[in-house]
Design an enzyme around this catalytic site. Structure first.
Site, PDB file in Angstrom:
ATOM      1  N   LYS A  52      -1.944 -12.102  -0.961  1.00 25.05           N
ATOM      2  CA  LYS A  52      -2.466 -12.827   0.204  1.00 25.05           C
ATOM      3  C   LYS A  52      -3.542 -13.828  -0.219  1.00 25.05           C
ATOM      4  CE  LYS A  52      -1.250  -9.021   3.278  1.00 25.05           C
ATOM      5  NZ  LYS A  52      -1.644  -7.836   4.054  1.00 25.05           N
ATOM      6  N   GLN A  96      -6.805  -4.210   5.306  1.00 20.91           N
ATOM      7  CA  GLN A  96      -5.565  -3.732   4.702  1.00 20.91           C
ATOM      8  C   GLN A  96      -5.387  -2.243   4.996  1.00 20.91           C
ATOM      9  OE1 GLN A  96      -3.319  -5.743   3.320  1.00 20.91           O
ATOM     10  NE2 GLN A  96      -1.899  -4.113   2.788  1.00 20.91           N
ATOM     11  N   ASP A 119      -3.487 -10.293  11.850  1.00 13.61           N
ATOM     12  CA  ASP A 119      -2.406  -9.319  11.615  1.00 13.61           C
ATOM     13  C   ASP A 119      -1.623  -9.045  12.902  1.00 13.61           C
ATOM     14  OD1 ASP A 119      -1.841  -8.288   9.076  1.00 13.61           O
ATOM     15  OD2 ASP A 119      -3.609  -6.994   9.069  1.00 13.61           O
TER      16      ASP A 119
HETATM   17  N1  GUN Z   1      -0.275  -2.499   5.121  1.00 15.07           N
HETATM   18  C1  GUN Z   1       1.054  -2.715   5.006  1.00 15.07           C
HETATM   19  N2  GUN Z   1       1.405  -3.872   5.621  1.00 15.07           N
HETATM   20  C2  GUN Z   1       0.271  -4.387   6.130  1.00 15.07           C
HETATM   21  C3  GUN Z   1      -0.022  -5.561   6.864  1.00 15.07           C
HETATM   22  O1  GUN Z   1       0.854  -6.370   7.206  1.00 15.07           O
HETATM   23  N3  GUN Z   1      -1.332  -5.740   7.206  1.00 15.07           N
HETATM   24  C4  GUN Z   1      -2.306  -4.863   6.870  1.00 15.07           C
HETATM   25  N4  GUN Z   1      -3.557  -5.116   7.261  1.00 15.07           N
HETATM   26  N5  GUN Z   1      -2.076  -3.754   6.193  1.00 15.07           N
HETATM   27  C5  GUN Z   1      -0.784  -3.519   5.816  1.00 15.07           C
END
Ligand code: GUN
Length: 290
Positions: A52, A96, A119
């Site tokens: 990211k 996350q 998100d």
């Molecule tokens: N853990 C697995 N996929 C995601 C996601 O798309 N966003 C976040 N914040 N955590 C995750």
């Protein structure tokens, strides 16, 4: 059978986002700024967050990574979330997941200001999405919609079977697909579904998001179906330096010959998830930047 190249589509969309950043800068506005909170040292989470951050660099966004140890208290994490909510330089941020067991994930998600929730996990954004209002949509389902559109795979009137009902993928995916414009007939299957094979065999499109490696086998798939594989389980491997490789939810080698389109793992849905996060951050930035 045609392979759906998520990396190619993601690179194309990243190019478009980079152009939009250029326009913002030429107008004297600031770059979009994404922050990520990473707690602990889970290998998968470390990889996702690193991707990211790198993607932000590629399109010209600013990014900030805040790292905390596993033993951070819930109160301290909530304080950090609030600091990001209040920081005018941050357009959007993510925490996350998964978080350590002693922290209530839902409480943390609800602490994120809904206008910075890129998100799309906050109940306000989920609720808006469900009733078709403008919202930040969860990145993986949004990325799958973009992927289907790019390959001109119509969902209109089609039977789409979504395997999995998670808040992050299965549930929002099923809602998006049934909305006006997507117009799919959607069946959501999960661990308690009976006669699963009979149901999947009637699917024009299968979205596999259950997190069980190679769960979908050839006998579950109708000839000519479209297969979207969301699975990303790390399994031990002697073929790679790291000692692991990613496995999807679909038994690719036997399913691929039967379908019209299929996403590989890696290189299918994964790159699109990150691009959707960038799109949400750009949208947040445009709303905030004056
Ligand atoms: N853990 C697995 N996929 C995601 C996601 O798309 N966003 C976040 N914040 N955590 C995750």
């Amino acid at each position: 059978m045609e392979l759906i190249d998520g990396k190619k589509v993601a690179d194309h969309i990243k190019g478009e986002i980079a152009k939009e950043v250029e326009i913002l800068l030429n107008e004297g506005k600031k770059k979009p700024h994404l922050a990520a909170i990473l707690v602990g040292h889970d290998g998968g989470s470390e990889t996702y967050v690193a991707h990211k951050v790198k993607a932000c660099e590629q399109v010209g966004f600013d990014s900030t990574l805040l790292r905390f140890e596993d033993d951070i208290t819930e109160a301290e994490l909530l304080k950090q979330v609030d600091l990001l909510n209040l920081n005018p330089d941050i357009d959007g941020f993510i925490v996350q997941l998964p978080l350590p067991k002693h922290i209530d994930e839902q409480k943390v998600i609800e602490a994120i200001s809904s206008d910075k929730d890129v998100d799309g996990f906050h109940p306000v954004n989920v609720g808006k999405m469900v009733i078709g209002l403008d919202a930040f949509v969860s990145a993986t389902p949004a990325g799958i919609v973009d992927l289907l559109n790019f390959y001109k795979i119509s969902t209109k009137g089609k039977h789409v079977v979504v395997l999995g009902r998670s808040n992050i993928v299965g549930r929002p995916m099923s809602v998006l697909l049934s909305q006006k414009g997507m117009d799919a007939t959607v069946t959501v299957c999960h661990s308690r579904t009976e006669n699963l094979k009979e149901i999947t065999n009637t699917a024009d499109i299968i979205i596999a998001a259950i997190g069980i490696p190679e769960f979908v086998t050839a006998d579950m798939v109708k000839t000519g179906a479209v297969i979207v594989d969301v699975g990303t389980t790390r399994v031990a491997s002697t073929e790679t330096k790291s000692g692991w490789k990613l496995k999807g939810d679909v038994k690719f080698d036997e399913v691929a010959p039967k379908c019209s389109f299929i996403t590989p793992v890696p290189g299918g849905v994964g790159p699109m998830t990150i691009v959707s996060l960038l799109k949400n951050t750009l949208k947040a930035g445009k709303k905030r930047v004056k």
